[in-house]
Write an enzyme that holds these catalytic residues in place. Structure first.
Site, PDB file in Angstrom:
ATOM      1  N   GLY A   1       3.223  -0.998   4.589  1.00 22.70           N
ATOM      2  CA  GLY A   1       3.243   0.203   4.178  1.00 22.70           C
ATOM      3  C   GLY A   1       4.682   0.530   3.620  1.00 22.70           C
ATOM      4  N   GLY A   2       5.584   1.680   4.850  1.00 21.08           N
ATOM      5  CA  GLY A   2       6.438   2.460   4.379  1.00 21.08           C
ATOM      6  C   GLY A   2       7.653   0.905   3.992  1.00 21.08           C
TER       7      GLY A   2
ATOM      8  CD  GLU B   1      -2.473   5.284   6.649  1.00 22.10           C
ATOM      9  OE1 GLU B   1      -2.780   5.268   5.565  1.00 22.10           O
ATOM     10  OE2 GLU B   1      -1.785   4.918   7.570  1.00 22.10           O
TER      11      GLU B   1
ATOM     12  CG  ASN C   1      -1.780   0.876   1.500  1.00 19.60           C
ATOM     13  OD1 ASN C   1      -1.588   2.302   0.678  1.00 19.60           O
ATOM     14  ND2 ASN C   1      -2.502   1.275   2.266  1.00 19.60           N
ATOM     15  CD1 TRP C   2       3.481   0.974  -3.081  1.00 17.42           C
ATOM     16  CD2 TRP C   2       4.168   1.823  -4.615  1.00 17.42           C
ATOM     17  NE1 TRP C   2       4.315   0.386  -3.904  1.00 17.42           N
ATOM     18  CE2 TRP C   2       4.221   1.462  -4.875  1.00 17.42           C
ATOM     19  CE3 TRP C   2       3.714   2.564  -5.811  1.00 17.42           C
ATOM     20  CZ2 TRP C   2       5.200   0.538  -6.011  1.00 17.42           C
ATOM     21  CZ3 TRP C   2       4.032   3.156  -7.201  1.00 17.42           C
ATOM     22  CH2 TRP C   2       5.180   2.023  -6.840  1.00 17.42           C
ATOM     23  CE  LYS C   3      -0.315   2.860   5.029  1.00 16.82           C
ATOM     24  NZ  LYS C   3       0.323   3.163   5.734  1.00 16.82           N
TER      25      LYS C   3
ATOM     26  CD  GLU D   1      -3.380  -2.616   7.571  1.00 18.44           C
ATOM     27  OE1 GLU D   1      -2.515  -2.704   6.728  1.00 18.44           O
ATOM     28  OE2 GLU D   1      -4.114  -1.547   6.856  1.00 18.44           O
TER      29      GLU D   1
ATOM     30  CG  HIS E   1      -5.870   1.573   5.394  1.00 18.19           C
ATOM     31  ND1 HIS E   1      -4.945   2.913   5.967  1.00 18.19           N
ATOM     32  CD2 HIS E   1      -4.565   1.083   5.158  1.00 18.19           C
ATOM     33  CE1 HIS E   1      -4.014   2.015   6.383  1.00 18.19           C
ATOM     34  NE2 HIS E   1      -3.381   0.899   5.803  1.00 18.19           N
TER      35      HIS E   1
ATOM     36  CB  SER F   1       5.667  -1.067  11.595  1.00 18.83           C
ATOM     37  OG  SER F   1       5.439  -0.068  12.362  1.00 18.83           O
TER      38      SER F   1
ATOM     39  N   GLY G   1       3.086   2.330  10.972  1.00 20.86           N
ATOM     40  CA  GLY G   1       3.794   3.358  10.766  1.00 20.86           C
ATOM     41  C   GLY G   1       4.712   3.661  12.052  1.00 20.86           C
TER      42      GLY G   1
HETATM   43  P1  13P Z   1       3.270   0.130   7.332  1.00 20.69           P
HETATM   44  O1  13P Z   1       3.757  -0.970   7.269  1.00 20.69           O
HETATM   45  O2  13P Z   1       3.916   1.583   7.317  1.00 20.69           O
HETATM   46  O3  13P Z   1       3.739  -0.010   9.027  1.00 20.69           O
HETATM   47  O4  13P Z   1       1.917   0.908   7.515  1.00 20.69           O
HETATM   48  C1  13P Z   1       1.181  -0.536   6.887  1.00 20.69           C
HETATM   49  C2  13P Z   1      -0.419  -0.288   6.244  1.00 20.69           C
HETATM   50  O5  13P Z   1      -1.346   0.895   6.794  1.00 20.69           O
HETATM   51  C3  13P Z   1      -0.605  -0.469   5.106  1.00 20.69           C
HETATM   52  O6  13P Z   1      -1.754  -0.641   4.815  1.00 20.69           O
END
Ligand code: 13P
Length: 249
Positions: free
Chosen positions: A233-234, A96, A9-11, A166, A94, A212, A172
């Protein structure tokens, strides 16, 4: 059938040039894997990403969509728009989106219905906040999120759904749920599904962990029996890290 999936997920990261560069890196390192691999770039780059990867094994998926087919929803994108450029999988719910854009279980139920009506596959996200876990309420919170958004569906819908646990406190933050915490929750999620829809649907459900996940912890987390992959994510923003995670299978 339960699958192994690793989805990036590149956000809100990577403009067009950066998207092309990261995809070039990913293609260079493409390898055979026991997992299905997906990436979710921003809306503006989905078309380009899809065109570049259409003959590759990496699937390009969307981070979100609206529940309406079309109409006066400024700034939104519908399932049929995504389908028209070849995108057939969407991430919904998600944390967020829930936290910053007021997405609720009720609005997510409508998005789920719209995605299914358009024959899309859904990666449905949910997870408790830190305060919930501290209060020992994580299972109740997760159970409600799943019931409220998904339990109006017929059993047949679940073959189009992947679940992604999640925990908000692990996203993050560098703080990962321990493999045992992930396993406990995933087993609980499977039980919750089993109670409503029976053993086969629960056993076939792919349940991803997100929060993470890094090259250094992926193997241990994915090694748990009820963890079928990850939403990353990251660490999905660097090809080497992403593939190191894919390689954990
Ligand atoms: P991180 O891997 O950066 O913690 O993010 C997880 C995430 O929200 C994937 O959708």
């Amino acid at each position: 059938m339960r699958k192994n999936i690793v989805a990036g997920n590149w956000k809100m990261n990577n403009d067009l040039a950066q998207t092309e560069a990261l995809i070039t890196d990913l293609k260079r390192q493409t390898q055979t894997s026991n997992a299905e691999v997906m990436i979710a770039p921003a809306f503006t780059n989905l078309w380009q990403a899809f065109q570049t990867l259409k003959d590759d094994t990496i699937e390009v998926i969307s981070q979100n969509m609206h529940f309406a087919e079309n109409g006066a929803y400024t700034g939104e994108v519908s399932a049929s728009m995504l389908k028209s450029i070849g995108i057939t999988t969407v991430i919904l719910g998600h944390s967020e989106r829930r936290a910053y854009y007021n997405e609720t279980d009720a609005s997510l139920a409508k998005k789920v219905d719209a995605a299914l009506a358009n024959d899309m596959r859904i990666i449905f996200c949910f997870g408790e906040e830190l305060a919930d876990r501290k209060a020992g309420k994580q299972e109740a919170v997760v159970e409600n999120q799943i019931k409220n958004a998904l339990f109006h569906l017929d059993a047949s819908a679940f073959k189009h759904i992947v679940l992604a646990y999640e925990p908000v406190w692990a996203i993050g933050t560098g703080e990962t749920a321990s493999p045992e915490q992930a396993q406990d929750m995933h087993a609980f999620i499977r039980k919750t599904l089993e109670n409503k829809y029976g053993h086969t649907i629960a056993d076939d459900m792919t349940i991803l962990y997100g929060g993470s996940v890094k090259p250094g912890n992926a193997k241990e987390i994915f090694g748990k029996p009820d963890v079928d992959g990850g939403l990353i994510g990251g660490a999905a923003l660097k090809a080497e890290d992403f593939y190191a995670i894919v390689d954990a299978f």
